[in-house]
Design an enzyme around this catalytic site. Structure first.
Site, mmCIF file in Angstrom:
data_model
loop_
_atom_site.group_PDB
_atom_site.id
_atom_site.type_symbol
_atom_site.label_atom_id
_atom_site.label_comp_id
_atom_site.label_asym_id
_atom_site.label_seq_id
_atom_site.Cartn_x
_atom_site.Cartn_y
_atom_site.Cartn_z
ATOM 1 N N GLY A 11 0.771 -1.198 0.125
ATOM 2 C CA GLY A 11 0.104 0.011 -0.004
ATOM 3 C C GLY A 11 0.783 1.435 0.066
ATOM 4 O O GLY A 11 0.446 2.403 0.417
ATOM 5 N N LEU A 89 -3.707 -7.286 -7.282
ATOM 6 C CA LEU A 89 -3.343 -8.476 -8.362
ATOM 7 C C LEU A 89 -4.391 -9.354 -8.776
ATOM 8 O O LEU A 89 -4.277 -10.522 -9.447
ATOM 9 C CB LEU A 89 -2.563 -9.290 -7.296
ATOM 10 C CG LEU A 89 -1.373 -8.620 -6.753
ATOM 11 C CD1 LEU A 89 -0.591 -9.641 -5.956
ATOM 12 C CD2 LEU A 89 -0.404 -8.117 -7.807
ATOM 13 N N HIS A 108 1.997 0.404 -13.201
ATOM 14 C CA HIS A 108 2.956 -0.776 -13.536
ATOM 15 C C HIS A 108 4.228 -0.458 -13.246
ATOM 16 O O HIS A 108 4.634 0.534 -13.849
ATOM 17 C CB HIS A 108 2.418 -1.396 -14.972
ATOM 18 C CG HIS A 108 3.213 -2.609 -15.212
ATOM 19 N ND1 HIS A 108 2.826 -3.784 -14.513
ATOM 20 C CD2 HIS A 108 4.318 -2.968 -16.004
ATOM 21 C CE1 HIS A 108 3.767 -4.693 -14.865
ATOM 22 N NE2 HIS A 108 4.535 -4.345 -15.614
HETATM 23 C C1 GRF Z 1 3.738 -1.066 -7.307
HETATM 24 O O1 GRF Z 1 5.021 -1.642 -7.876
HETATM 25 C C2 GRF Z 1 2.955 -1.158 -8.649
HETATM 26 O O2 GRF Z 1 3.651 -0.431 -9.599
HETATM 27 C C3 GRF Z 1 2.269 -2.525 -8.622
HETATM 28 O O3 GRF Z 1 2.452 -3.187 -7.457
HETATM 29 C C4 GRF Z 1 3.204 -2.317 -6.708
HETATM 30 C C5 GRF Z 1 2.389 -1.989 -5.464
HETATM 31 O O4 GRF Z 1 3.044 -1.396 -4.482
HETATM 32 N N1 GRF Z 1 1.249 -2.528 -9.511
HETATM 33 P P1 GRF Z 1 2.508 -0.872 -2.855
HETATM 34 O O5 GRF Z 1 1.525 -1.793 -2.471
HETATM 35 O O6 GRF Z 1 1.777 0.271 -3.687
HETATM 36 O O7 GRF Z 1 3.434 -0.496 -2.315
#
Ligand code: GRF
Length: 204
Positions: A11, A89, A108
């Site tokens: 997050g 996910l 991404h």
């Molecule tokens: C990030 O690297 C984003 O690009 C990818 O998942 C990761 C999430 O990180 N889709 P976080 O949970 O926001 O720290």
């Protein structure tokens, strides 16, 4: 702009969005945090910050339609205008994509269409960039359709790959860029500056 953030994990992008709002750099309000994962850091942040949140999973429902309806009801109840996927996910179903057409964004940690698609997340992305020998990687914020990582880009930013780079150091560099770029992309929507025509996304 009433924003929902969907996240499965840590997050940190949610944190960055909340900080940008607090600084006044993003004219939005996070009105809902959604996660498929009960122990997601994003849900803890939502609890701590008093943001309405929802732990919801397809497994809790008898059918895809029942799951979609529950999710859409939550989005409607909170009058969500834009959905930001931040490390979510799960694939967003066609029914939700259709209802929020061109209003769901994803971030991404690479320059799409390279190093994206099903199964390409987390450290796997950065390791693949290094294995290929790329000299740059970066961040893509894109619109979401019903496939993984396939909607048109809204903003992309490059990050240099150093000779001594490791997957961990690249991940950290890219994440720093993510934390800036996501709020910038969302602010374009808040200002009504994004024109979308098929795969053409123009910023006015
Ligand atoms: C990030 O690297 C984003 O690009 C990818 O998942 C990761 C999430 O990180 N889709 P976080 O949970 O926001 O720290």
């Amino acid at each position: 702009m009433r924003l929902a953030v969907f996240a499965s994990g840590r997050g940190s992008n949610l944190d960055a969005i909340l900080s940008a709002i607090k600084r006044g750099d993003l004219s939005a309000q996070v009105v809902l945090v959604v996660s498929n994962n009960e122990s997601a850091g994003a849900l803890q942040t939502a609890r701590r910050s008093g943001i309405p949140h929802l732990h919801i999973n397809r497994d809790h429902f008898d059918s895809d339609a029942a799951f979609d309806n529950a999710l859409l009801r939550a989005l409607t109840d909170e009058r969500v205008e834009i959905v930001a996927l931040a490390g979510y996910l799960k694939r967003v179903s066609p029914a939700v994509v259709a209802r929020y057409k061109n209003r769901i964004l994803n971030i991404h940690p690479a320059l799409l269409p390279a190093f994206g698609g099903k199964g390409m997340y987390g450290m796997k992305v950065h390791q693949a960039v290094l294995d290929y020998g790329c000299k740059v990687s970066g961040v893509t914020v894109h619109l979401v359709d019903s496939e993984y990582d396939s909607g048109p880009p809204i903003l992309q930013r490059c990050v240099a790959v150093a000779d001594s780079e490791t997957a961990e150091s690249l991940a950290a560099k890219v994440l720093r860029a993510e934390h800036e770029v996501y709020s910038q992309a969302l602010q374009l929507f808040a200002e009504g500056r994004v024109r979308i025509d098929g795969r053409t996304v123009e910023v006015a």
